[in-house]
Write a protein that holds these residues in place. Structure first.
Motif, PDB file in Angstrom:
ATOM      1  N   UNK A  36      -4.738   7.237   0.358  1.00  0.00           N
ATOM      2  CA  UNK A  36      -4.291   6.944   1.857  1.00  0.00           C
ATOM      3  C   UNK A  36      -3.463   5.610   1.855  1.00  0.00           C
ATOM      4  N   UNK A  37      -3.894   4.563   1.309  1.00  0.00           N
ATOM      5  CA  UNK A  37      -3.449   3.153   1.203  1.00  0.00           C
ATOM      6  C   UNK A  37      -1.802   3.169   0.419  1.00  0.00           C
ATOM      7  N   UNK A  38      -1.836   4.074  -0.544  1.00  0.00           N
ATOM      8  CA  UNK A  38      -0.711   4.024  -1.426  1.00  0.00           C
ATOM      9  C   UNK A  38       0.344   4.872  -0.363  1.00  0.00           C
ATOM     10  N   UNK A  39      -0.256   6.048   0.074  1.00  0.00           N
ATOM     11  CA  UNK A  39       0.882   6.915   0.925  1.00  0.00           C
ATOM     12  C   UNK A  39       1.332   6.130   2.068  1.00  0.00           C
ATOM     13  N   UNK A  40       0.850   4.827   2.628  1.00  0.00           N
ATOM     14  CA  UNK A  40       1.600   4.148   3.837  1.00  0.00           C
ATOM     15  C   UNK A  40       2.072   2.713   3.432  1.00  0.00           C
ATOM     16  N   UNK A  41       1.928   2.589   2.037  1.00  0.00           N
ATOM     17  CA  UNK A  41       2.557   1.362   1.191  1.00  0.00           C
ATOM     18  C   UNK A  41       1.672   0.228   1.436  1.00  0.00           C
TER      19      UNK A  41
ATOM     20  N   UNK B 258       2.653  18.966  -4.059  1.00  0.00           N
ATOM     21  CA  UNK B 258       3.156  17.575  -3.815  1.00  0.00           C
ATOM     22  C   UNK B 258       2.374  16.468  -4.771  1.00  0.00           C
ATOM     23  N   UNK B 259       2.755  15.303  -4.801  1.00  0.00           N
ATOM     24  CA  UNK B 259       1.833  14.495  -5.514  1.00  0.00           C
ATOM     25  C   UNK B 259       0.613  13.819  -4.792  1.00  0.00           C
ATOM     26  N   UNK B 260      -0.201  13.689  -5.230  1.00  0.00           N
ATOM     27  CA  UNK B 260      -1.414  12.984  -4.496  1.00  0.00           C
ATOM     28  C   UNK B 260      -0.891  11.702  -4.058  1.00  0.00           C
ATOM     29  N   UNK B 261      -1.309  11.187  -2.891  1.00  0.00           N
ATOM     30  CA  UNK B 261      -0.626   9.838  -2.312  1.00  0.00           C
ATOM     31  C   UNK B 261       0.444  10.044  -1.449  1.00  0.00           C
ATOM     32  N   UNK B 262       1.118  11.281  -1.476  1.00  0.00           N
ATOM     33  CA  UNK B 262       2.244  11.614  -0.822  1.00  0.00           C
ATOM     34  C   UNK B 262       2.063  11.856   0.863  1.00  0.00           C
TER      35      UNK B 262
END
Length: 511
Positions: free
Chosen positions: A447-452, A207-211
């Protein structure tokens, strides 16, 4: 206020860091564990020690925090390991960590089967027993029953993510260090899997980092001290996490990481794969952008060895004065000057990776005389690490012009060492406010990218600033240029002697 929790599964400890959504460092803590070295050249850990440390860190760092505001958790960690786990997610044996060099014969098998140039053209890396693929082959050879039972071979961060979510995944930074990843196609290399009759289903899903991977499972929440349903986002290997947290994002940006192992990384658009240059090439976040660099086994480790072995008086003085032992070591090394009184240290205490890929070379002090002092020896350790990393810088400059050089890790706080790096590298060295927390910040950003909460990694520039710039002293240039020339030839000069001593010691330990 949303919180982001980052944990790093390091070699000697798991470290937890809590950030606000604005990138403010709120809390940090760590829980230590040990490395088992049952035979010379072996280095392994109990993965459940990682898990217990992860859980204990959560208990400590979240005490008194409104956990309903915990937006996400993400994990980074040491790379190049080999942990066989069952379908239940439980370890089937110890994790062979990055420092483990037992798979020498298997690395040679890869070399003979695939060839150095073909292997490099697939992976962007040179073959080494320290990486995961040789260790997988070693397990299959010596413990075939474990290989057959293995559902997935995992890295440290992905073991924790799997415990939290039940998902067996990884991303490109860790995947490439398996030594079975195709850097061009961005997938597991079927050619390498077929060459060694390996079951590709035993490798994690990419998977891509930040997923977002999943959420903390109900059945594990109480044990790990995290609320059930907390989003879990795929993190990064420790090297890539530190790169992002340091703000090394643009072409020509580079940084030094002074962790247990140490490295230099440079952002480049060069897609050239040159196996003769002795530098790794890793896929960055965006297509067509790469991380070039080299890693030494014992950078910060050499400094810690020096502290334990040579600096007991400084440790006593620090206890009596209530100061840091590192301040006392600075005072000691002030008694020596550039060139360390003619003493040179070869920092090969754990064998060496780039550019030599030699598990049997060992460290050495050269140039000792009756006038040499502890101060000279200690300074020479710091200079030796810097000169070895300068080997990589010299190579990287053939790939891409270096515009800036940042420094992170424990050694980044040492003004003497920063000056040594500036003088030997002959360029300014930038210390940032996240020198110790760069990897944690990079993981929190994921983590922040993953949850928008964030759009992309460029948000890291809002959270950091340059604290100091150390400029090279032109008066030291001629001396260090001459020493670098000697250092560059020292490995070849001591290699055979070092190998002979290593083999004598190994035979003696088996008797």
């Amino acid at each position: 206020m949303p919180y982001l929790l980052a944990q790093d599964i390091g070699t000697s400890a798991a470290k937890a860091t809590l950030f606000s959504a604005e990138g403010q460092l709120l809390r940090t803590c760590s829980t230590a564990y040990t490395v088992d070295e049952p035979h010379p050249g072996w280095a392994q850990q109990d993965a459940m020690d990682w898990w217990l440390a992860f859980c204990e860190n959560n208990r400590i760092i979240l005490e008194g925090i409104d956990v309903s505001q915990l937006a996400a958790v993400s994990v980074s960690g040491q790379m190049m390991g080999c942990l066989p786990v069952a379908q239940t997610g439980e370890p089937l044996g110890p994790a062979l960590i990055w420092a483990d060099g037992r798979a020498v014969e298997e690395a040679e098998q890869i070399l003979q089967t695939v060839g150095h140039r073909r292997f490099f053209s697939i992976t962007g890396m040179s073959i080494s027993e320290n990486y995961s693929l040789p260790k997988i082959l070693w397990i299959r050879k010596h413990f075939p029953e474990i290989y057959e039972k293995t559902y997935c071979f995992q890295q440290s961060k992905d073991f924790i993510t799997q415990k939290l979510t039940g998902e067996f995944v990884t991303e490109s930074s860790d995947a490439q260090y398996y030594h079975a990843y195709d850097i061009i196609r961005n997938c597991w290399s079927q050619e390498l899997l077929d060459a060694f009759c390996l079951d590709g289903n035993k490798f994690p899903r990419l998977v891509r980092a930040g997923t977002p991977v999943g959420t903390v499972r109900q059945g594990i929440a109480e044990e790990c001290h995290l609320p059930a349903g907390t989003p879990v986002v795929e993190g990064l290997g420790d090297g890539r996490a530190a790169l992002i947290g340091t703000g090394v994002l643009s072409i020509g940006d580079a940084y030094i990481s002074l962790g247990t192992s140490s490295w230099i990384s440079l952002i480049s658009t060069s897609a050239e794969l040159d196996p003769d240059r002795g530098e790794d090439k890793i896929v960055f976040i965006e297509p067509g952008v790469y991380v070039c660099g080299g890693t030494m086994n014992a950078g910060g480790y050499s400094f810690d060895w020096m502290r334990r072995t040579l600096c007991q008086p400084e440790e006593r003085a620090a206890r009596e004065a209530g100061t840091s032992v590192y301040e006392q070591i600075d005072l000691l090394t002030a008694g020596s000057g550039p060139g360390a009184g003619g003493v040179m240290f070869l920092p090969y205490l754990l064998g060496e990776r780039d550019p030599y890929l030699d598990p049997n070379v060992r460290g050495a002090f050269l140039g000792l005389s009756s006038r040499s002092t502890r101060a000279d020896m200690c300074r020479s350790v710091m200079e030796g690490v810097a000169m070895h990393l300068n080997l990589f810088k010299q190579q990287l400059e053939q790939t891409e012009q270096i515009h800036s050089m940042r420094i992170v890790g424990g050694g980044a706080k040492n003004p003497v060492w920063r000056q040594i790096f500036a003088d030997i590298f002959n360029m300014p060295i930038l210390e940032t406010n996240v020198s110790d927390e760069a990897g944690s910040l990079g993981t929190a950003v994921m983590a922040g990218i993953g949850v928008g909460l964030y759009r992309d990694v460029s948000v890291v520039h809002r959270f950091q600033k340059v604290l100091s710039v150390t400029y090279p002293n032109p008066e030291n240039r001629k001396l260090y240029d001459e020493m670098q020339t000697v250092f560059n030839g020292a490995y070849a000069a001591v290699r055979d002697i070092s190998h002979a001593l290593t083999h004598i010691q190994e035979r003696s330990s088996r008797q």
